[in-house]
Design a protein around this motif. Structure first.
Motif, PDB file in Angstrom:
ATOM      1  N   PRO A   1      31.748  42.384  10.639  1.00  0.00           N
ATOM      2  CA  PRO A   1      30.809  41.271  10.832  1.00  0.00           C
ATOM      3  C   PRO A   1      29.549  41.426   9.982  1.00  0.00           C
ATOM      4  CG  PRO A   1      31.677  42.000  12.939  1.00  0.00           C
ATOM      5  CD  PRO A   1      32.148  43.002  11.922  1.00  0.00           C
ATOM      6  N   GLY A   2      29.188  40.340   9.300  1.00  0.00           N
ATOM      7  CA  GLY A   2      27.984  40.336   8.491  1.00  0.00           C
ATOM      8  C   GLY A   2      28.164  40.909   7.105  1.00  0.00           C
TER       9      GLY A   2
ATOM     10  N   THR B   1      33.140  39.380   6.727  1.00  0.00           N
ATOM     11  CA  THR B   1      33.631  38.198   7.442  1.00  0.00           C
ATOM     12  C   THR B   1      32.993  36.936   6.871  1.00  0.00           C
ATOM     13  OG1 THR B   1      31.907  38.504   9.111  1.00  0.00           O
ATOM     14  CG2 THR B   1      34.085  39.418   9.585  1.00  0.00           C
TER      15      THR B   1
ATOM     16  N   SER C   1      29.275  31.489  11.085  1.00  0.00           N
ATOM     17  CA  SER C   1      28.945  31.519  12.510  1.00  0.00           C
ATOM     18  C   SER C   1      27.551  32.091  12.718  1.00  0.00           C
ATOM     19  CB  SER C   1      29.955  32.373  13.282  1.00  0.00           C
ATOM     20  OG  SER C   1      29.837  33.737  12.917  1.00  0.00           O
ATOM     21  N   VAL C   2      26.992  31.790  13.888  1.00  0.00           N
ATOM     22  CA  VAL C   2      25.683  32.356  14.235  1.00  0.00           C
ATOM     23  C   VAL C   2      25.789  33.871  14.335  1.00  0.00           C
ATOM     24  CG1 VAL C   2      23.888  32.444  16.004  1.00  0.00           C
ATOM     25  CG2 VAL C   2      24.946  30.254  15.405  1.00  0.00           C
ATOM     26  N   GLY C   3      26.939  34.354  14.789  1.00  0.00           N
ATOM     27  CA  GLY C   3      27.153  35.798  14.865  1.00  0.00           C
ATOM     28  C   GLY C   3      27.038  36.467  13.513  1.00  0.00           C
ATOM     29  N   TRP C   4      27.541  35.780  12.482  1.00  0.00           N
ATOM     30  CA  TRP C   4      27.428  36.343  11.131  1.00  0.00           C
ATOM     31  C   TRP C   4      25.961  36.473  10.731  1.00  0.00           C
ATOM     32  CZ3 TRP C   4      25.062  35.196   6.596  1.00  0.00           C
ATOM     33  CH2 TRP C   4      25.458  35.928   5.477  1.00  0.00           C
TER      34      TRP C   4
ATOM     35  N   LEU D   1      23.307  36.814  12.622  1.00  0.00           N
ATOM     36  CA  LEU D   1      22.665  37.911  13.351  1.00  0.00           C
ATOM     37  C   LEU D   1      23.114  39.262  12.801  1.00  0.00           C
ATOM     38  CD1 LEU D   1      22.966  36.511  16.997  1.00  0.00           C
ATOM     39  CD2 LEU D   1      20.937  36.526  15.506  1.00  0.00           C
ATOM     40  N   ALA D   2      24.413  39.371  12.485  1.00  0.00           N
ATOM     41  CA  ALA D   2      24.917  40.628  11.929  1.00  0.00           C
ATOM     42  C   ALA D   2      24.322  40.894  10.557  1.00  0.00           C
ATOM     43  CB  ALA D   2      26.445  40.583  11.856  1.00  0.00           C
ATOM     44  N   ARG D   3      24.200  39.834   9.721  1.00  0.00           N
ATOM     45  CA  ARG D   3      23.620  40.030   8.387  1.00  0.00           C
ATOM     46  C   ARG D   3      22.162  40.471   8.478  1.00  0.00           C
ATOM     47  NH1 ARG D   3      24.529  39.079   2.961  1.00  0.00           N
ATOM     48  NH2 ARG D   3      26.600  39.824   3.581  1.00  0.00           N
TER      49      ARG D   3
END
Length: 402
Positions: free
Chosen positions: A333-334, A337, A341-344, A346-348
């Motif tokens: 993730p980040g 991937t 997504s919002v998750g990406w 936050l991970a970045r």
């Protein structure tokens, strides 16, 4: 030596005549480059394990205003023009010698990063890194280097910018924005279908020379606070009109899949933003200078300015240093991937401190390319020739010419 003592020493060693505000603006613009590329540049991983470029802006167009903040090349060209005119007036010999010195300072770091990558590519390929990943990495490394070429050209025009500023003051930049507006009208107006696609190339020089010319006028003392206020208000109004009325793309950087881009070549929206930024920079000059009298704030500015070309040339390598090994682990993730997504996001954001640490480590060794090469005579010529050949080979690979 502790950090506070080092900061105090840097502050004490700074000449009294040094314009701290200009250095601070340059440092801010420099940091915006890696921040923008790290935040708005992502990867996808194909079935063969290779990395390909992607952007979160393809999914999250609502985040386009982030690019308005991170696109600070207008400020960089502004302070570049300001610093260049002061250096030009202090030149100890001929204009040609002054210009050669500036070109060499720009060229050494570029030769360094491209030569090193030319040596790394076959090693990484032999280690199992897919060719598509290497081409993705090469494209990312060469991407910010266009700026060096453009900056070299506008620097070469400094004597003419000085004359224009002497005659017209801040208005010397008006024909440049007028030229970009005319080209934009042709390529986006009612007769756009009849205009060749290459016409946008005509915007490259006036588009980036605009803020540089403002900086020269500022350095000449011909850009007043009233003029700066006009730049701020007029630039902001033009920016809003281009977005809301003429429907220019909202992102200041290229978005994969979009037919139009504001940055390559620069559109009128880029100049509107540069105008507003330049006006704000001139108006805030005094406050910034006073704030940077504090050693704790001034010391990082000095360090960043001393490593300017290293940051510009190597920040993409820092991100790739994390992403390429991660690609062997699969979906991280980040890093590997898809940025959809919002998750990406936050991970970045969580990965960016690691990118910064990697850049600091790389810079420890890469900063030698900013210093004059010590070899003299035949050895020095051979070293430069080898670096040039390696750089040319890397460019051929990165531009997919071979």
């Amino acid at each position: 030596m502790n950090v506070r003592r080092l900061a105090s020493r840097i502050d004490a060693d700074t000449p009294a005549h040094r314009d701290r505000a200009v250095d601070g603006l340059r440092a801010l613009a420099l940091l915006a480059v890696p921040a923008g590329h790290w935040l708005l540049g992502g990867f996808t991983l194909d079935t063969g394990g290779a990395l390909h470029n992607a952007s979160p802006l393809s999914t999250f167009a609502v985040f386009s205003p982030v690019s308005w903040v991170l696109q600070m090349l207008g400020v960089f060209f502004l302070v570049g023009g300001y610093a260049s005119v002061l250096s030009y007036h202090r030149r100890p010999s001929t204009t040609g010698a002054w210009l050669r010195g500036r070109m060499v300072r720009l060229g050494r770091p570029v030769l360094g990063v491209t030569a090193v990558w030319a040596l790394m590519i076959p090693v990484l390929y032999a280690a199992g890194v897919p060719e598509d990943t290497l081409r993705t990495g090469a494209k990312l490394v060469i991407q910010p280097l266009w700026f060096v070429g453009v900056y070299a050209v506008v620097t070469a025009l400094t004597p003419y910018c000085v004359r224009a500023a002497g005659r017209l003051g801040g208005w010397a930049a008006a024909p440049l924005i007028g030229t970009v507006a005319a080209v934009d009208l042709l390529r986006y107006g009612p007769y756009a279908d009849a205009v060749p696609s290459w016409l946008g190339v005509l915007n490259i020089l006036p588009g980036w020379l605009f803020a540089y010319q403002l900086g020269v006028s500022w350095g000449q003392g011909r850009l007043t606070r009233r003029g700066a206020g006009l730049l701020l208000v007029g630039g902001a109004a033009l920016f809003a009109a281009l977005l809301l009325v003429l429907h220019y793309p909202a992102s200041m950087v290229g978005v994969p899949g979009e037919a139009r881009t504001n940055s390559h070549p620069p559109s009128l929206l880029v100049l509107a933003l540069a105008s507003a930024q330049s006006g704000a920079a001139v108006l805030l000059h005094g406050r910034i200078g006073r704030a940077l009298r504090r050693p704790a704030l001034w010391a990082p500015v000095v360090v960043i300015n001393l490593s300017a070309m290293t940051i510009l040339c190597w920040h993409q390598t820092a991100m790739l240093t994390a992403a390429v090994p991660a690609s062997f682990a699969g979906a991280v993730p980040g890093l590997t991937t898809s940025p959809d997504s919002v998750g990406w996001i936050l991970a970045r954001l969580a990965w960016m401190p690691l990118f910064a640490v990697l850049l600091v480590v790389i810079a420890r060794y890469a900063r030698r390319f900013e210093a004059p090469w010590e070899a003299r005579g035949g050895a020095g010529a051979a070293r430069r020739a080898a670096a040039g050949l390696l750089a040319a080979g890397f460019a051929v690979f990165a531009l997919r010419l071979a």
